[in-house]
Design a protein around this motif. Structure first.
Motif, PDB file in Angstrom:
ATOM      1  N   ASP A  73       0.829  -1.244   0.128  1.00 39.52           N
ATOM      2  CA  ASP A  73       0.040  -0.100   0.034  1.00 39.52           C
ATOM      3  C   ASP A  73       0.846   1.451  -0.068  1.00 39.52           C
ATOM      4  OD1 ASP A  73      -2.123  -1.676  -0.014  1.00 39.52           O
ATOM      5  OD2 ASP A  73      -2.993  -1.293   2.208  1.00 39.52           O
ATOM      6  N   THR A  96       1.267  -4.427 -10.081  1.00 37.34           N
ATOM      7  CA  THR A  96      -0.201  -4.603  -9.678  1.00 37.34           C
ATOM      8  C   THR A  96       0.076  -4.365  -7.927  1.00 37.34           C
ATOM      9  OG1 THR A  96      -2.105  -5.848  -9.286  1.00 37.34           O
ATOM     10  CG2 THR A  96      -0.106  -7.153  -9.268  1.00 37.34           C
ATOM     11  N   SER A  97      -0.960  -4.429  -7.434  1.00 39.26           N
ATOM     12  CA  SER A  97      -1.004  -4.274  -5.826  1.00 39.26           C
ATOM     13  C   SER A  97      -0.503  -5.922  -5.306  1.00 39.26           C
ATOM     14  CB  SER A  97      -2.319  -3.829  -5.246  1.00 39.26           C
ATOM     15  OG  SER A  97      -2.405  -4.059  -3.979  1.00 39.26           O
ATOM     16  N   ASN A  99      -1.878  -6.597  -2.562  1.00 39.05           N
ATOM     17  CA  ASN A  99      -3.305  -6.973  -1.864  1.00 39.05           C
ATOM     18  C   ASN A  99      -3.728  -8.345  -2.346  1.00 39.05           C
ATOM     19  OD1 ASN A  99      -2.873  -4.930   0.164  1.00 39.05           O
ATOM     20  ND2 ASN A  99      -4.217  -3.550  -0.953  1.00 39.05           N
ATOM     21  N   THR A 101      -6.704  -8.868  -2.943  1.00 39.30           N
ATOM     22  CA  THR A 101      -7.847  -8.595  -3.908  1.00 39.30           C
ATOM     23  C   THR A 101      -7.500  -6.826  -4.494  1.00 39.30           C
ATOM     24  OG1 THR A 101      -9.631  -9.562  -3.045  1.00 39.30           O
ATOM     25  CG2 THR A 101     -10.106  -7.872  -4.490  1.00 39.30           C
ATOM     26  N   ASN A 103      -6.948  -3.262  -5.998  1.00 36.50           N
ATOM     27  CA  ASN A 103      -7.810  -2.299  -6.374  1.00 36.50           C
ATOM     28  C   ASN A 103      -6.893  -1.154  -6.772  1.00 36.50           C
ATOM     29  OD1 ASN A 103     -10.574  -3.494  -5.740  1.00 36.50           O
ATOM     30  ND2 ASN A 103      -9.650  -3.143  -3.373  1.00 36.50           N
ATOM     31  N   ALA A 104      -7.598  -0.358  -7.671  1.00 33.85           N
ATOM     32  CA  ALA A 104      -6.858   0.793  -8.219  1.00 33.85           C
ATOM     33  C   ALA A 104      -6.609   1.678  -6.968  1.00 33.85           C
ATOM     34  CB  ALA A 104      -7.820   1.538  -9.112  1.00 33.85           C
ATOM     35  N   ASP A 106      -4.389   1.196  -4.630  1.00 34.83           N
ATOM     36  CA  ASP A 106      -3.832   0.257  -3.383  1.00 34.83           C
ATOM     37  C   ASP A 106      -2.197   1.012  -3.446  1.00 34.83           C
ATOM     38  OD1 ASP A 106      -5.963  -0.885  -2.789  1.00 34.83           O
ATOM     39  OD2 ASP A 106      -5.155  -2.728  -3.713  1.00 34.83           O
TER      40      ASP A 106
END
Length: 127
Positions: A73, A96-97, A99, A101, A103-104, A106
Protein backbone atom coordinates in the motif's frame (compact mmCIF):
# COMPACT_ATOMS: atom_id res chain seq x y z
CA UNK A 1 5.46 -52.33 13.63
CA UNK A 2 5.25 -52.29 9.82
CA UNK A 3 2.19 -49.99 9.84
CA UNK A 4 3.96 -47.50 12.16
CA UNK A 5 6.93 -47.29 9.78
CA UNK A 6 4.59 -47.05 6.82
CA UNK A 7 2.68 -44.15 8.47
CA UNK A 8 5.92 -42.35 9.35
CA UNK A 9 7.18 -42.77 5.79
CA UNK A 10 3.92 -41.40 4.44
CA UNK A 11 4.06 -38.42 6.85
CA UNK A 12 7.65 -37.62 5.86
CA UNK A 13 6.72 -37.90 2.18
CA UNK A 14 3.78 -35.49 2.54
CA UNK A 15 5.88 -33.02 4.55
CA UNK A 16 8.61 -33.11 1.89
CA UNK A 17 6.11 -32.44 -0.90
CA UNK A 18 4.60 -29.49 0.98
CA UNK A 19 8.02 -27.98 1.67
CA UNK A 20 9.11 -28.32 -1.94
CA UNK A 21 5.93 -26.62 -3.16
CA UNK A 22 6.75 -23.70 -0.86
CA UNK A 23 10.30 -23.47 -2.26
CA UNK A 24 9.01 -23.54 -5.84
CA UNK A 25 6.99 -20.39 -5.20
CA UNK A 26 9.80 -17.85 -5.42
CA UNK A 27 9.23 -14.38 -4.10
CA UNK A 28 11.65 -11.50 -3.84
CA UNK A 29 11.06 -8.66 -1.41
CA UNK A 30 12.46 -5.30 -2.52
CA UNK A 31 12.91 -2.53 0.03
CA UNK A 32 16.08 -0.66 -0.91
CA UNK A 33 17.10 1.63 -3.74
CA UNK A 34 18.51 0.14 -6.91
CA UNK A 35 22.08 1.43 -7.01
CA UNK A 36 23.67 -1.01 -9.48
CA UNK A 37 22.42 -2.34 -12.80
CA UNK A 38 19.89 -5.03 -11.86
CA UNK A 39 17.74 -7.63 -13.61
CA UNK A 40 14.46 -8.84 -12.16
CA UNK A 41 14.14 -12.42 -13.43
CA UNK A 42 11.09 -14.55 -14.00
CA UNK A 43 12.47 -17.29 -11.77
CA UNK A 44 12.52 -14.89 -8.77
CA UNK A 45 9.12 -13.36 -9.54
CA UNK A 46 6.96 -11.98 -8.06
CA UNK A 47 8.89 -8.99 -6.79
CA UNK A 48 7.17 -7.44 -3.78
CA UNK A 49 8.06 -3.75 -3.40
CA UNK A 50 7.83 -3.19 0.37
CA UNK A 51 8.84 0.50 0.54
CA UNK A 52 9.36 3.38 -1.87
CA UNK A 53 12.44 2.73 -3.98
CA UNK A 54 14.56 4.75 -6.34
CA UNK A 55 16.33 3.58 -9.49
CA UNK A 56 19.40 5.83 -9.28
CA UNK A 57 20.56 8.05 -12.13
CA UNK A 58 22.72 6.12 -14.61
CA UNK A 59 21.35 2.77 -13.37
CA UNK A 60 19.21 0.35 -15.39
CA UNK A 61 16.57 -1.99 -13.99
CA UNK A 62 15.91 -4.73 -16.56
CA UNK A 63 12.67 -6.67 -16.16
CA UNK A 64 12.28 -10.03 -17.91
CA UNK A 65 9.08 -11.04 -19.71
CA UNK A 66 6.48 -12.59 -17.39
CA UNK A 67 7.73 -10.87 -14.24
CA UNK A 68 5.07 -9.72 -11.78
CA UNK A 69 5.84 -6.66 -9.65
CA UNK A 70 3.58 -6.21 -6.62
CA UNK A 71 3.50 -3.08 -4.49
CA UNK A 72 2.51 -2.75 -0.85
CA UNK A 73 0.00 0.00 0.00
CA UNK A 74 1.08 3.54 -0.94
CA UNK A 75 4.47 2.36 -2.25
CA UNK A 76 6.01 3.15 -5.64
CA UNK A 77 9.17 3.43 -7.73
CA UNK A 78 10.89 6.66 -8.75
CA UNK A 79 13.10 6.21 -11.78
CA UNK A 80 16.02 8.58 -12.26
CA UNK A 81 17.83 5.94 -14.35
CA UNK A 82 16.02 3.51 -16.67
CA UNK A 83 13.60 0.62 -16.54
CA UNK A 84 13.90 -1.67 -19.55
CA UNK A 85 11.55 -4.56 -20.13
CA UNK A 86 10.56 -6.65 -23.07
CA UNK A 87 7.20 -8.16 -22.28
CA UNK A 88 5.15 -9.82 -24.98
CA UNK A 89 1.38 -10.14 -25.42
CA UNK A 90 1.57 -13.70 -24.09
CA UNK A 91 4.22 -13.02 -21.45
CA UNK A 92 3.47 -9.53 -20.11
CA UNK A 93 5.20 -7.69 -17.32
CA UNK A 94 2.56 -6.98 -14.68
CA UNK A 95 2.57 -4.16 -12.13
CA UNK A 96 -0.10 -4.61 -9.45
CA UNK A 97 -0.95 -4.37 -5.76
CA UNK A 98 0.29 -6.94 -3.25
CA UNK A 99 -3.19 -7.07 -1.70
CA UNK A 100 -5.13 -10.31 -2.09
CA UNK A 101 -7.79 -8.38 -4.00
CA UNK A 102 -5.98 -5.59 -5.88
CA UNK A 103 -7.84 -2.30 -6.30
CA UNK A 104 -6.96 0.83 -8.21
CA UNK A 105 -5.09 3.21 -5.92
CA UNK A 106 -3.69 0.52 -3.57
CA UNK A 107 -0.11 1.37 -4.48
CA UNK A 108 1.47 4.74 -5.16
CA UNK A 109 2.94 5.04 -8.65
CA UNK A 110 5.72 4.57 -11.10
CA UNK A 111 7.34 7.96 -11.74
CA UNK A 112 5.43 8.51 -14.99
CA UNK A 113 7.77 10.86 -16.90
CA UNK A 114 10.73 8.49 -16.72
CA UNK A 115 8.92 5.15 -16.71
CA UNK A 116 6.62 5.74 -19.65
CA UNK A 117 9.62 6.81 -21.71
CA UNK A 118 11.28 3.41 -21.11
CA UNK A 119 8.23 1.14 -21.07
CA UNK A 120 6.58 2.44 -24.24
CA UNK A 121 5.94 -0.42 -26.62
CA UNK A 122 6.28 -3.14 -23.99
CA UNK A 123 3.49 -5.53 -23.18
CA UNK A 124 2.80 -4.21 -19.70
CA UNK A 125 -0.28 -4.58 -17.53
CA UNK A 126 -0.85 -2.15 -14.69
CA UNK A 127 -3.52 -3.42 -12.32
Amino acid sequence: MYSILKNRYFTVLIASVLLSINFLQAQTNVSSNITTNTTWTLINSPYIVKSNILVNSGITLNIEPGVVVKFDDNVGIVVNGKIIGDGTPTNSIIFTSSNITPNAGDWAQLDSQQVLRHLFGMAVKII
